[in-house]
Design a protein around this motif. Structure first.
Motif, PDB file in Angstrom:
ATOM      1  N   THR A 199      27.168  47.056  -7.998  1.00  0.00           N
ATOM      2  CA  THR A 199      26.575  47.744  -7.155  1.00  0.00           C
ATOM      3  C   THR A 199      26.080  46.963  -5.690  1.00  0.00           C
ATOM      4  O   THR A 199      25.980  47.243  -4.780  1.00  0.00           O
ATOM      5  N   ASP A 200      25.635  45.581  -6.020  1.00  0.00           N
ATOM      6  CA  ASP A 200      25.502  44.601  -4.936  1.00  0.00           C
ATOM      7  C   ASP A 200      26.622  44.539  -4.275  1.00  0.00           C
ATOM      8  O   ASP A 200      26.487  44.374  -2.794  1.00  0.00           O
ATOM      9  N   LEU A 201      28.002  44.537  -4.759  1.00  0.00           N
ATOM     10  CA  LEU A 201      29.154  44.394  -3.946  1.00  0.00           C
ATOM     11  C   LEU A 201      29.243  45.576  -2.801  1.00  0.00           C
ATOM     12  O   LEU A 201      29.472  45.435  -1.622  1.00  0.00           O
ATOM     13  N   ARG A 202      28.809  46.697  -3.617  1.00  0.00           N
ATOM     14  CA  ARG A 202      29.094  47.905  -2.690  1.00  0.00           C
ATOM     15  C   ARG A 202      27.927  47.967  -1.408  1.00  0.00           C
ATOM     16  O   ARG A 202      28.298  48.091  -0.380  1.00  0.00           O
ATOM     17  N   GLN A 203      26.877  47.358  -1.856  1.00  0.00           N
ATOM     18  CA  GLN A 203      25.697  47.491  -0.752  1.00  0.00           C
ATOM     19  C   GLN A 203      26.005  46.359   0.185  1.00  0.00           C
ATOM     20  O   GLN A 203      25.998  46.556   1.520  1.00  0.00           O
ATOM     21  N   ARG A 204      26.583  45.263  -0.144  1.00  0.00           N
ATOM     22  CA  ARG A 204      27.226  44.162   0.835  1.00  0.00           C
ATOM     23  C   ARG A 204      28.470  44.895   1.722  1.00  0.00           C
ATOM     24  O   ARG A 204      28.020  44.630   3.011  1.00  0.00           O
ATOM     25  N   ARG A 205      29.113  45.683   1.166  1.00  0.00           N
ATOM     26  CA  ARG A 205      30.240  45.887   1.942  1.00  0.00           C
ATOM     27  C   ARG A 205      29.403  47.161   2.856  1.00  0.00           C
ATOM     28  O   ARG A 205      30.039  47.396   4.058  1.00  0.00           O
ATOM     29  N   ARG A 206      28.639  47.947   2.460  1.00  0.00           N
ATOM     30  CA  ARG A 206      28.109  49.136   3.406  1.00  0.00           C
ATOM     31  C   ARG A 206      27.155  48.363   4.576  1.00  0.00           C
ATOM     32  O   ARG A 206      27.393  48.676   5.762  1.00  0.00           O
ATOM     33  N   ARG A 207      26.685  47.274   4.203  1.00  0.00           N
ATOM     34  CA  ARG A 207      26.024  46.471   5.324  1.00  0.00           C
ATOM     35  C   ARG A 207      26.978  46.004   6.273  1.00  0.00           C
ATOM     36  O   ARG A 207      26.647  46.012   7.599  1.00  0.00           O
ATOM     37  N   ARG A 208      27.975  45.246   5.789  1.00  0.00           N
ATOM     38  CA  ARG A 208      29.047  44.772   6.730  1.00  0.00           C
ATOM     39  C   ARG A 208      29.734  45.424   7.430  1.00  0.00           C
ATOM     40  O   ARG A 208      29.917  45.631   8.594  1.00  0.00           O
ATOM     41  N   LYS A 209      30.021  46.994   6.883  1.00  0.00           N
ATOM     42  CA  LYS A 209      30.491  48.015   7.541  1.00  0.00           C
ATOM     43  C   LYS A 209      29.654  48.506   8.792  1.00  0.00           C
ATOM     44  O   LYS A 209      29.886  48.735   9.791  1.00  0.00           O
ATOM     45  N   ARG A 210      28.227  48.494   8.519  1.00  0.00           N
ATOM     46  CA  ARG A 210      27.275  48.766   9.539  1.00  0.00           C
ATOM     47  C   ARG A 210      27.141  48.009  10.655  1.00  0.00           C
ATOM     48  O   ARG A 210      27.044  48.276  11.932  1.00  0.00           O
ATOM     49  N   GLU A 211      27.219  46.609  10.236  1.00  0.00           N
ATOM     50  CA  GLU A 211      27.288  45.483  11.133  1.00  0.00           C
ATOM     51  C   GLU A 211      28.315  45.557  12.229  1.00  0.00           C
ATOM     52  O   GLU A 211      28.511  45.361  13.378  1.00  0.00           O
ATOM     53  N   GLU A 212      29.615  45.961  11.544  1.00  0.00           N
ATOM     54  CA  GLU A 212      30.733  45.983  12.263  1.00  0.00           C
ATOM     55  C   GLU A 212      30.624  47.322  13.196  1.00  0.00           C
ATOM     56  O   GLU A 212      31.008  47.239  14.503  1.00  0.00           O
ATOM     57  N   GLN A 213      30.099  48.387  12.906  1.00  0.00           N
ATOM     58  CA  GLN A 213      30.172  49.613  13.510  1.00  0.00           C
ATOM     59  C   GLN A 213      29.190  49.500  14.846  1.00  0.00           C
ATOM     60  O   GLN A 213      29.241  49.670  15.894  1.00  0.00           O
ATOM     61  N   ARG A 214      28.019  48.341  14.344  1.00  0.00           N
ATOM     62  CA  ARG A 214      26.885  48.219  15.488  1.00  0.00           C
ATOM     63  C   ARG A 214      27.653  47.513  16.675  1.00  0.00           C
ATOM     64  O   ARG A 214      27.463  47.407  17.821  1.00  0.00           O
ATOM     65  N   ALA A 215      28.629  46.371  16.034  1.00  0.00           N
ATOM     66  CA  ALA A 215      29.085  45.401  16.848  1.00  0.00           C
ATOM     67  C   ALA A 215      30.123  46.244  17.840  1.00  0.00           C
ATOM     68  O   ALA A 215      30.157  46.042  19.297  1.00  0.00           O
ATOM     69  N   TYR A 216      31.010  47.310  17.336  1.00  0.00           N
ATOM     70  CA  TYR A 216      31.634  47.927  17.916  1.00  0.00           C
ATOM     71  C   TYR A 216      31.035  48.868  19.142  1.00  0.00           C
ATOM     72  O   TYR A 216      31.336  49.184  20.215  1.00  0.00           O
ATOM     73  N   LEU A 217      29.634  49.478  18.677  1.00  0.00           N
ATOM     74  CA  LEU A 217      29.070  50.293  19.669  1.00  0.00           C
ATOM     75  C   LEU A 217      28.763  49.536  20.707  1.00  0.00           C
ATOM     76  O   LEU A 217      28.607  50.004  22.024  1.00  0.00           O
ATOM     77  N   GLN A 218      27.939  48.138  20.433  1.00  0.00           N
ATOM     78  CA  GLN A 218      27.535  47.496  21.586  1.00  0.00           C
ATOM     79  C   GLN A 218      28.780  47.025  22.510  1.00  0.00           C
ATOM     80  O   GLN A 218      28.715  47.042  23.633  1.00  0.00           O
ATOM     81  N   LEU A 219      30.148  46.719  22.048  1.00  0.00           N
ATOM     82  CA  LEU A 219      31.239  46.460  23.058  1.00  0.00           C
ATOM     83  C   LEU A 219      31.657  47.595  23.628  1.00  0.00           C
ATOM     84  O   LEU A 219      31.800  47.434  25.036  1.00  0.00           O
ATOM     85  N   SER A 220      31.477  48.875  22.911  1.00  0.00           N
ATOM     86  CA  SER A 220      31.811  49.928  24.074  1.00  0.00           C
ATOM     87  C   SER A 220      30.862  50.261  25.009  1.00  0.00           C
ATOM     88  O   SER A 220      31.170  50.599  26.415  1.00  0.00           O
ATOM     89  N   GLU A 221      29.395  49.894  24.736  1.00  0.00           N
ATOM     90  CA  GLU A 221      28.359  50.182  25.849  1.00  0.00           C
ATOM     91  C   GLU A 221      28.601  48.957  26.743  1.00  0.00           C
ATOM     92  O   GLU A 221      28.409  49.147  28.043  1.00  0.00           O
ATOM     93  N   ALA A 222      29.098  47.827  26.434  1.00  0.00           N
ATOM     94  CA  ALA A 222      29.347  46.867  27.539  1.00  0.00           C
ATOM     95  C   ALA A 222      30.610  47.131  28.439  1.00  0.00           C
ATOM     96  O   ALA A 222      30.363  46.893  29.571  1.00  0.00           O
TER      97      ALA A 222
END
Length: 311
Positions: A199-222
């Motif tokens: 469960t902890d590993l799944r939560q870490r993967r979800r957090r990492r995926k959300r961070e990547e999506q946030r970074a992609y969104l910021q790059l797209s806005e930039a």
């Protein structure tokens, strides 16, 4: 002398009313006796019991003993209250009849009802017992319920118990049930710890995926702001009226402007300046994704050229 646990009078009264109502509706008196652990005999109708439980149906088909025409079905190992509640649910056939009475029976005999529904293969009652026990889970009792769920093959209830243990593991570790589990059932303890780890590993993967999506969104806005600044001449957002149209992305556009202004006036080595390096990265990324046919049709500085710059 062994104490005999008998049902409360209210439980017996409700059961007698249910049997009498069924006898009046079908003109069929009870033809089978349920023998409980307290040596109490409870009347019931074999036709109803056989229709809801394949195990009871097979018991009904067995020939009676010679010289004994009365059919007796022993349901032992659980209190009489639980047997009465079990019969009451069987007579309902899965239909809701009295919410208050159902909740009272589930509160008093939920664990025994889960065992009986598993043994006699009453699937709808087993699922109802799983939901009832899951709604009443506490950190102090969750380990005992988990062991019961494993023995009764209640997968849904097992997952709910695991999630509660993972959520409040510090409290569960302090209970007597957990210490008993560590001493007598190390395999279940290992199963619980593995579930918590996964469960902890799944939560870490979800957090990492959300961070990547946030970074992609910021790059797209930039990228959009970079094109907007270069195309529409947005030089000082919010300060003057040089922008041909109001900028709707001030929070993203302003930092890109400041980077470009610094890049144009920086007197230090651009290969070592962190702000210049960030600007170079934006320009290189734009050049890589730009869909313009030629360099003259794109207003972004160094488009199609900055990819050749080696920092």
């Amino acid at each position: 002398m062994k104490q005999v646990l008998v049902p409360e009078p209210e439980f017996l009264r409700r059961w007698e009313e249910a049997v009498a109502a069924n006898a009046n509706a079908t003109s069929a008196p009870p033809d089978v006796q349920i023998l409980t652990s307290g040596l109490r005999r409870i009347p019931a109708h074999s036709r109803i019991l056989a229709s809801v439980s394949p195990v009871l149906e097979s018991v009904m088909d067995r020939p009676a003993k010679r010289g004994n025409s009365e059919k007796v079905i022993p349901i032992l190992g659980v209190p009489c209250d639980a047997v009465v509640a079990f019969l009451r649910f069987l007579y309902s056939g899965g239909r809701r009849w009295d919410v208050v009475e159902e909740e009272e029976m589930m509160e008093r005999c939920g664990v025994q009802l889960l065992v009986l529904s598993h043994v006699y293969q009453v699937r709808w009652l087993k699922r109802a017992c799983e939901e009832g026990l899951a709604a009443r889970l506490t950190p102090e009792a969750v380990v005992d319920v988990l062991q019961l769920a494993r023995q009764c093959d209640a997968a849904w209830l097992r997952v709910r118990c695991m999630k509660l243990i993972e959520k409040d593991f510090a409290t569960v570790q302090k209970t007597e049930a957990w210490r008993f589990l560590q001493a007598h059932d190390p395999w279940l303890e290992l199963d619980i710890l593995q579930f918590i780890h996964e469960t902890d590993l799944r939560q870490r993967r979800r957090r990492r995926k959300r961070e990547e999506q946030r970074a992609y969104l910021q790059l797209s806005e930039a990228m959009e702001c970079l094109v907007h600044i270069s195309t529409e001449g947005c030089t000082d957002v919010g300060a003057d009226r040089s922008c041909r149209r109001p900028c709707a992305a001030y929070a993203s556009c302003r930092p890109i402007q400041l980077l470009l202004l610094h890049f144009a006036s920086c007197g230090s080595n651009r290969a070592t300046c962190p702000r210049c390096r960030r600007t170079w990265q934006l320009l290189r990324l734009h050049s890589a994704v730009c869909t313009a046919l030629d360099q003259s049709s794109c207003r972004v500085p160094l488009c199609r050229c900055c990819v050749c710059v080696n920092l």
